[in-house]
Enzyme design. Structure first.
Site, PDB file in Angstrom:
ATOM      1  N   HIS A   1       0.741  -1.412   0.033  1.00 27.45           N
ATOM      2  CA  HIS A   1       0.049   0.030  -0.021  1.00 27.45           C
ATOM      3  C   HIS A   1       0.974   1.179   0.069  1.00 27.45           C
ATOM      4  O   HIS A   1       0.231   2.309  -0.187  1.00 27.45           O
ATOM      5  CB  HIS A   1      -0.966   0.185   1.155  1.00 27.45           C
TER       6      HIS A   1
ATOM      7  N   ASP B   1      -2.640 -10.341  -2.169  1.00 34.52           N
ATOM      8  CA  ASP B   1      -3.478  -9.892  -1.134  1.00 34.52           C
ATOM      9  C   ASP B   1      -4.879  -9.588  -1.306  1.00 34.52           C
ATOM     10  O   ASP B   1      -5.098  -9.123  -2.394  1.00 34.52           O
ATOM     11  CB  ASP B   1      -2.380  -8.799  -0.623  1.00 34.52           C
TER      12      ASP B   1
ATOM     13  N   HIS C   1      -6.225  -7.139  -0.421  1.00 36.62           N
ATOM     14  CA  HIS C   1      -6.455  -5.741  -0.766  1.00 36.62           C
ATOM     15  C   HIS C   1      -5.715  -5.585  -1.920  1.00 36.62           C
ATOM     16  O   HIS C   1      -4.408  -6.061  -2.046  1.00 36.62           O
ATOM     17  CB  HIS C   1      -6.022  -4.841   0.608  1.00 36.62           C
TER      18      HIS C   1
ATOM     19  N   ASP D   1      -4.603 -12.785   3.717  1.00 39.35           N
ATOM     20  CA  ASP D   1      -5.579 -12.228   4.297  1.00 39.35           C
ATOM     21  C   ASP D   1      -6.826 -12.325   3.415  1.00 39.35           C
ATOM     22  O   ASP D   1      -8.082 -12.146   3.771  1.00 39.35           O
ATOM     23  CB  ASP D   1      -5.634 -10.535   4.596  1.00 39.35           C
TER      24      ASP D   1
END
Length: 605
Positions: free
Chosen positions: A327, A363, A365, A454
């Site tokens: 991120h 991931d 996200h 995740d």
């Protein structure tokens, strides 16, 4: 400003301290009592994170005041305690406690004079301390009398930090020296590292465990040091590392190397956090005085692993690092991430001689930072599979039509799932029809996996359903690219049992073990098929090899839609009809309703 207010209110402050001392004597430190919290299931937690109005929430919604933001106004906890307390706030607190004390005195004076024996009298207001514990596995809060976590079922005294996923989730594990044994063996291996071109290298350093949240919150932050401890414990228990893998010596990434990825302002902001006891870049992205070094160590390990693998001194590698990185963009740290580890590794590979680098980010996200860094770069192909839900899932980026800019169109590939609960079948299906065809046409010299776990089953933030076997299968599929030169970098993943088992399964594939069961025979879900078709329709404009795949899947979708329509019609026809119609004068109507007879219109053959 706080110091100025303190001096301004100095006359009131001595009264406040006196009042606090009086109230503490009267109330017996009652201000330290713990208040009960509500319980949230993973699905409820995800719903809370998104918000009821569909707005995007941060991956971890805990209240954080702006005074802790790095670059805005940060507070050092090592300062004098008097300068950290705003007199107005303390005065209000003292005033409330003084009122409570006076109320107690008033209650005592209200008794009748003849009632002289009050030895068994107790105040009306009692302070009950609600005992609670936080699940080591998923961080959810539980009452003290509960033995197993209400959310994930983990035992209160779980041994997951000593054995990893090998620990029993339903019973208490006894003490063991596995963690101490792991540390000792790891240091011994580091002191005399000798690589073989067939070995799997591991990047790990204990100093990354010092990166942790200082502020007390309603529950522990999901990105916590225990994530690395659980993975390391699982690897040690399995005899994989230390043992079958080889460590590399850790070093801190240099500022010059970071400048190739991040802006100078971003680098300086992270470095500034080392001077502050507790700070925040965003409400969910914390730092303490050790965080900057942990981030530099993580980036340095990833860069060295990339060059080590590309030079042939190691077959492949796994970066057991934190804080995560995907991120972190050019100018901002966010989403638990400080420096972009995958981007640093990709540029290190290019500097070591690679012409083309593939980054696959699974991931849950979207890696908005990685996409931003490489969206103009045709030497790096970025492919991400993530929950998106029309931009309502954090961070809101990663739609299928985000393909790169300024001549690098097609070098960003996003597979945005439109719902939660996505599992192995959809991921493997996307790999077969999107990831591998594009990657094969790109023909990379080096492959990096941004391996967030995740999306794994049981994760409290991702709420998806990928199993360790699914991760192993995807790793096996990517291992066939770039001559096996593969680096796996840990990103997210917040259920300790899930990340421990998933990381172990991935490393076993890196070591050459078979991933186990084949998952490619199962059909995708309807939403998964729709997502893949949407991606293919866009990306086939840049990757010609996708045209045949799109045509085939389009035919599959048409067949699926036709069969689904027939089922709906049959369901309508099979409406309930009185059973006595079957034998009475309405038996023909009964047969038609039940679908046993077909009625043809006149003039139709």
């Amino acid at each position: 400003m706080i110091l100025a207010e303190h001096l301004h209110a100095n006359s009131e402050y001595s009264m406040v301290i006196e009042a606090l001392q009086t109230s503490r004597l009267a109330n017996g430190e009652a201000e330290n009592s713990i208040c009960p919290e509500s319980f949230l299931s993973p699905r409820q937690d995800c719903k809370r994170r998104h918000g009821s109005n569909g707005t995007i929430a941060t991956p971890y919604d805990e209240n954080c005041t702006n005074e802790h933001m790095v670059g805005v106004s940060s507070r050092d906890a090592t300062e004098d305690i008097d300068t950290n307390i705003q007199p107005d706030v303390v005065f209000k607190k003292a005033r409330v406690q003084r009122e409570l004390t006076l109320q107690d005195m008033y209650n005592q004076d209200s008794f009748d004079d003849d009632d002289e024996d009050d030895s068994d009298w107790e105040p009306m207001q009692k302070h009950f301390e609600i005992m609670k514990w936080f699940c080591t596995n998923c961080t959810m809060v539980n009452l003290d009398d509960v033995v197993h976590c209400d959310i994930c079922g983990e035992h209160k005294e779980s041994g997951i930090l000593r054995h990893g996923f090998f620990a029993s989730p339903s019973s208490q594990d006894g003490p063991t020296d596995v963690e101490l044994e792991f540390k000792g063996k790891y240091k011994d291996l580091q002191s005399g590292v000798s690589f073989s071109n067939r070995c799997t290298a591991i990047g790990f350093d204990e100093r990354m465990l010092l990166h942790s949240e200082v502020e007390m919150k309603p529950r522990p932050h999901p990105e916590r040091p225990d994530r690395l401890r659980a993975i390391a414990a699982g690897l040690a228990t399995a005899g994989i590392f230390p043992g079958r893998c080889h460590p590399i010596s850790a070093r801190e990434i240099t500022r010059e190397e970071l400048k190739m990825v991040h802006s100078l302002e971003q680098i300086e902001a992270v470095d500034l956090s080392s001077q502050i006891h507790s700070s925040y870049f965003t409400p969910d992205t914390y730092a303490n005085e050790h965080s900057a070094r942990a981030a530099r160590l993580a980036a340095g390990l990833c860069a060295d692993l990339a060059s080590t693998i590309l030079s042939g001194r190691a077959k492949n590698g796994f970066a057991l690092v934190r804080p995560p990185g995907h991120h972190a963009g050019v100018s901002q740290a966010m989403g638990f991430c400080l420096h972009n580890n995958a981007a640093v590794a990709a540029l290190a590979a290019l500097a070591a001689g690679a012409k083309k680098v593939l980054i696959v980010d699974w991931d849950v996200h979207h890696g908005n930072g990685t996409q931003e860094i490489f969206e103009r770069n045709k030497s790096v192909l970025y492919i991400s599979l993530h929950r998106h839900e029309g931009g309502r899932f954090y961070p809101g980026t990663g739609a299928a039509n985000e393909v790169g800019i300024d001549g690098a169109e097609g070098y960003c590939v996003n597979v945005p799932w439109n719902r939660g609960g996505v599992g192995d079948n959809d991921y493997v299906f996307a790999f077969q029809n999107v990831v591998l065809p594009i990657a094969s046409e790109f023909d990379p010299d080096f492959t990096i996996i941004s391996a967030g776990f995740d999306a794994a089953r049981g994760d409290p933030l991702g709420c998806c359903d990928v199993t360790p076997a699914g991760y192993a299968q995807m790793t096996h599929m990517l291992n066939a690219l770039s001559g096996g030169k593969l680096l796996v970098i840990l990103e997210g993943g917040y259920n300790l049992r899930s990340i421990s088992s998933s990381a172990t399964s991935v490393i076993k594939v890196l070591l050459g073990e078979n991933p186990g069961c084949e998952l490619g025979d199962s059909a995708p879900s309807k939403s998964g098929l729709v997502t893949v078709l949407e991606v293919l329709k866009i990306q086939m404009n840049f990757w010609p090899s996708l045209a045949s795949c799109f045509t085939e899947l389009q035919s599959l979708w048409e067949i699926y839609a036709a069969e689904n329509k027939k089922k709906q019609i049959k369901k309508i026809r099979r409406a309930d009809a009185p059973i006595w119609w079957k034998w009475g004068r309405k038996r023909l109507l009964y047969q038609i309703i039940k679908g046993h007879l077909r009625v043809r219109s006149r003039g139709v053959n």
